[in-house]
Design a protein around this motif. Structure first.
Motif, PDB file in Angstrom:
ATOM      1  N   ALA A   8     -23.739  37.316  34.438  1.00  0.00           N
ATOM      2  CA  ALA A   8     -22.612  36.602  33.842  1.00  0.00           C
ATOM      3  C   ALA A   8     -21.531  37.593  33.418  1.00  0.00           C
ATOM      4  CB  ALA A   8     -23.077  35.785  32.646  1.00  0.00           C
ATOM      5  N   GLY A   9     -20.287  37.223  33.698  1.00  0.00           N
ATOM      6  CA  GLY A   9     -19.154  38.047  33.302  1.00  0.00           C
ATOM      7  C   GLY A   9     -18.763  39.122  34.303  1.00  0.00           C
ATOM      8  N   THR A  10     -19.491  39.254  35.419  1.00  0.00           N
ATOM      9  CA  THR A  10     -19.135  40.256  36.429  1.00  0.00           C
ATOM     10  C   THR A  10     -17.796  39.884  37.052  1.00  0.00           C
ATOM     11  OG1 THR A  10     -21.456  40.709  36.934  1.00  0.00           O
ATOM     12  CG2 THR A  10     -19.846  41.347  38.603  1.00  0.00           C
ATOM     13  N   MET A  11     -16.856  40.803  37.022  1.00  0.00           N
ATOM     14  CA  MET A  11     -15.530  40.540  37.603  1.00  0.00           C
ATOM     15  C   MET A  11     -15.576  40.715  39.116  1.00  0.00           C
ATOM     16  SD  MET A  11     -13.801  39.516  35.089  1.00  0.00           S
ATOM     17  CE  MET A  11     -12.236  39.349  35.905  1.00  0.00           C
ATOM     18  N   ASN A  12     -14.810  39.892  39.822  1.00  0.00           N
ATOM     19  CA  ASN A  12     -14.821  39.916  41.277  1.00  0.00           C
ATOM     20  C   ASN A  12     -14.340  41.238  41.862  1.00  0.00           C
ATOM     21  OD1 ASN A  12     -12.125  39.420  40.530  1.00  0.00           O
ATOM     22  ND2 ASN A  12     -11.744  38.120  42.286  1.00  0.00           N
ATOM     23  N   THR A  13     -13.486  41.952  41.159  1.00  0.00           N
ATOM     24  CA  THR A  13     -12.981  43.233  41.659  1.00  0.00           C
ATOM     25  C   THR A  13     -13.705  44.423  41.028  1.00  0.00           C
ATOM     26  OG1 THR A  13     -11.215  43.144  40.013  1.00  0.00           O
ATOM     27  CG2 THR A  13     -10.664  42.398  42.238  1.00  0.00           C
ATOM     28  N   GLY A  14     -14.814  44.151  40.357  1.00  0.00           N
ATOM     29  CA  GLY A  14     -15.586  45.234  39.765  1.00  0.00           C
ATOM     30  C   GLY A  14     -14.742  46.104  38.860  1.00  0.00           C
ATOM     31  N   ASP A  15     -14.809  47.426  39.071  1.00  0.00           N
ATOM     32  CA  ASP A  15     -14.077  48.377  38.246  1.00  0.00           C
ATOM     33  C   ASP A  15     -12.650  48.608  38.729  1.00  0.00           C
ATOM     34  OD1 ASP A  15     -16.394  48.652  36.792  1.00  0.00           O
ATOM     35  OD2 ASP A  15     -17.034  50.458  37.845  1.00  0.00           O
ATOM     36  N   GLU A  16     -12.284  48.000  39.861  1.00  0.00           N
ATOM     37  CA  GLU A  16     -10.976  48.262  40.469  1.00  0.00           C
ATOM     38  C   GLU A  16      -9.831  47.557  39.745  1.00  0.00           C
ATOM     39  OE1 GLU A  16      -8.264  50.032  42.932  1.00  0.00           O
ATOM     40  OE2 GLU A  16     -10.387  50.474  42.720  1.00  0.00           O
ATOM     41  N   GLY A  17     -10.041  46.303  39.331  1.00  0.00           N
ATOM     42  CA  GLY A  17      -8.954  45.538  38.711  1.00  0.00           C
ATOM     43  C   GLY A  17      -7.887  45.200  39.730  1.00  0.00           C
ATOM     44  N   GLY A  18      -6.702  44.853  39.271  1.00  0.00           N
ATOM     45  CA  GLY A  18      -5.590  44.573  40.165  1.00  0.00           C
ATOM     46  C   GLY A  18      -5.266  43.099  40.286  1.00  0.00           C
ATOM     47  N   ALA A  19      -4.350  42.810  41.196  1.00  0.00           N
ATOM     48  CA  ALA A  19      -3.795  41.466  41.343  1.00  0.00           C
ATOM     49  C   ALA A  19      -4.821  40.426  41.792  1.00  0.00           C
ATOM     50  CB  ALA A  19      -2.640  41.500  42.341  1.00  0.00           C
ATOM     51  N   MET A  20      -5.889  40.832  42.460  1.00  0.00           N
ATOM     52  CA  MET A  20      -6.882  39.868  42.948  1.00  0.00           C
ATOM     53  C   MET A  20      -7.988  39.593  41.932  1.00  0.00           C
ATOM     54  SD  MET A  20      -7.135  40.697  47.004  1.00  0.00           S
ATOM     55  CE  MET A  20      -7.632  39.049  47.493  1.00  0.00           C
ATOM     56  N   THR A  21      -7.914  40.202  40.761  1.00  0.00           N
ATOM     57  CA  THR A  21      -8.936  39.994  39.737  1.00  0.00           C
ATOM     58  C   THR A  21      -8.817  38.592  39.161  1.00  0.00           C
ATOM     59  OG1 THR A  21      -8.940  42.338  39.171  1.00  0.00           O
ATOM     60  CG2 THR A  21      -9.868  40.825  37.548  1.00  0.00           C
ATOM     61  N   LYS A  22      -9.938  37.865  39.185  1.00  0.00           N
ATOM     62  CA  LYS A  22      -9.985  36.514  38.628  1.00  0.00           C
ATOM     63  C   LYS A  22     -11.350  36.299  37.987  1.00  0.00           C
ATOM     64  CE  LYS A  22      -7.054  34.360  42.131  1.00  0.00           C
ATOM     65  NZ  LYS A  22      -7.002  33.369  43.195  1.00  0.00           N
ATOM     66  N   ALA A  23     -11.350  35.717  36.826  1.00  0.00           N
ATOM     67  CA  ALA A  23     -12.616  35.323  36.197  1.00  0.00           C
ATOM     68  C   ALA A  23     -13.166  34.102  36.914  1.00  0.00           C
ATOM     69  CB  ALA A  23     -12.387  35.021  34.724  1.00  0.00           C
ATOM     70  N   ALA A  24     -14.493  34.012  36.988  1.00  0.00           N
ATOM     71  CA  ALA A  24     -15.118  32.848  37.600  1.00  0.00           C
ATOM     72  C   ALA A  24     -14.848  31.616  36.755  1.00  0.00           C
ATOM     73  CB  ALA A  24     -16.622  33.075  37.746  1.00  0.00           C
ATOM     74  N   GLU A  25     -14.626  30.476  37.421  1.00  0.00           N
ATOM     75  CA  GLU A  25     -14.391  29.198  36.744  1.00  0.00           C
ATOM     76  C   GLU A  25     -15.568  28.280  37.000  1.00  0.00           C
ATOM     77  OE1 GLU A  25     -10.924  27.951  38.867  1.00  0.00           O
ATOM     78  OE2 GLU A  25      -9.572  29.241  37.751  1.00  0.00           O
ATOM     79  N   SER A  26     -15.890  27.437  36.032  1.00  0.00           N
ATOM     80  CA  SER A  26     -16.991  26.481  36.206  1.00  0.00           C
ATOM     81  C   SER A  26     -16.539  25.303  37.036  1.00  0.00           C
ATOM     82  CB  SER A  26     -17.490  25.981  34.851  1.00  0.00           C
ATOM     83  OG  SER A  26     -18.098  27.025  34.143  1.00  0.00           O
ATOM     84  N   LEU A  27     -17.430  24.837  37.905  1.00  0.00           N
ATOM     85  CA  LEU A  27     -17.218  23.596  38.647  1.00  0.00           C
ATOM     86  C   LEU A  27     -18.118  22.546  38.006  1.00  0.00           C
ATOM     87  CD1 LEU A  27     -17.209  24.160  42.518  1.00  0.00           C
ATOM     88  CD2 LEU A  27     -15.365  23.328  41.095  1.00  0.00           C
ATOM     89  N   ASP A  28     -17.556  21.430  37.602  1.00  0.00           N
ATOM     90  CA  ASP A  28     -18.369  20.370  37.007  1.00  0.00           C
ATOM     91  C   ASP A  28     -18.801  19.386  38.049  1.00  0.00           C
ATOM     92  OD1 ASP A  28     -18.207  21.439  34.427  1.00  0.00           O
ATOM     93  OD2 ASP A  28     -16.225  20.542  34.153  1.00  0.00           O
TER      94      ASP A  28
END
Length: 126
Positions: free
Chosen positions: A106-126
């Motif tokens: 939980a909380g792992t960012m999609n871009t890891g340690d890189e960051g940048g414009a493509m970084t997005k937090a995961a969103e829940s699907l209900d």
């Protein structure tokens, strides 16, 4: 989605994938202990990045995915998975729209340690 560690009803992955069309956006569909089960749709090239503290399981649901590592490419077809070891620099490339399932803490960012414009937090699907 249930707030407990396990969904209280079966999760139909095809139905969940049909609920969104946005590319490169991770959607949480279940939680297992401290891990999230996420879906994403990809097309094109992602950024080179690492996850220093965790392995990353990637399972292809549809399409075809290339996981580029600095020393080789790993090509996955539907039903195949690969675990990117912690600390290994990688990026994903999908020539066609590809749906994947991810298993990460939980909380792992999609871009890891890189960051940048493509970084997005995961969103829940209900």
């Amino acid at each position: 989605m249930s707030t407990s560690a396990f969904p209280d009803v079966p999760v139909n992955l095809a139905d969940k994938l049909a609920q969104f069309s946005e590319l490169w956006s991770q959607k949480k569909v279940a939680v297992i202990n401290d891990y999230e089960v996420k879906l994403a749709k990809l097309k094109g090239e992602f950024v080179w990045h690492t996850h220093e503290d965790t392995d990353e399981l990637i399972l292809v649901m549809s399409g075809r995915l290339t996981i580029q590592l600095r020393d080789r490419d790993v090509v996955l077809d539907p039903g195949e998975l690969f675990v990117v070891p912690r600390g290994v620099e990688h990026r994903t490339v999908a020539e066609e729209e590809t749906a994947i399932l991810l298993l990460e803490p939980a909380g792992t960012m999609n871009t890891g340690d890189e960051g940048g414009a493509m970084t997005k937090a995961a969103e829940s699907l209900d």
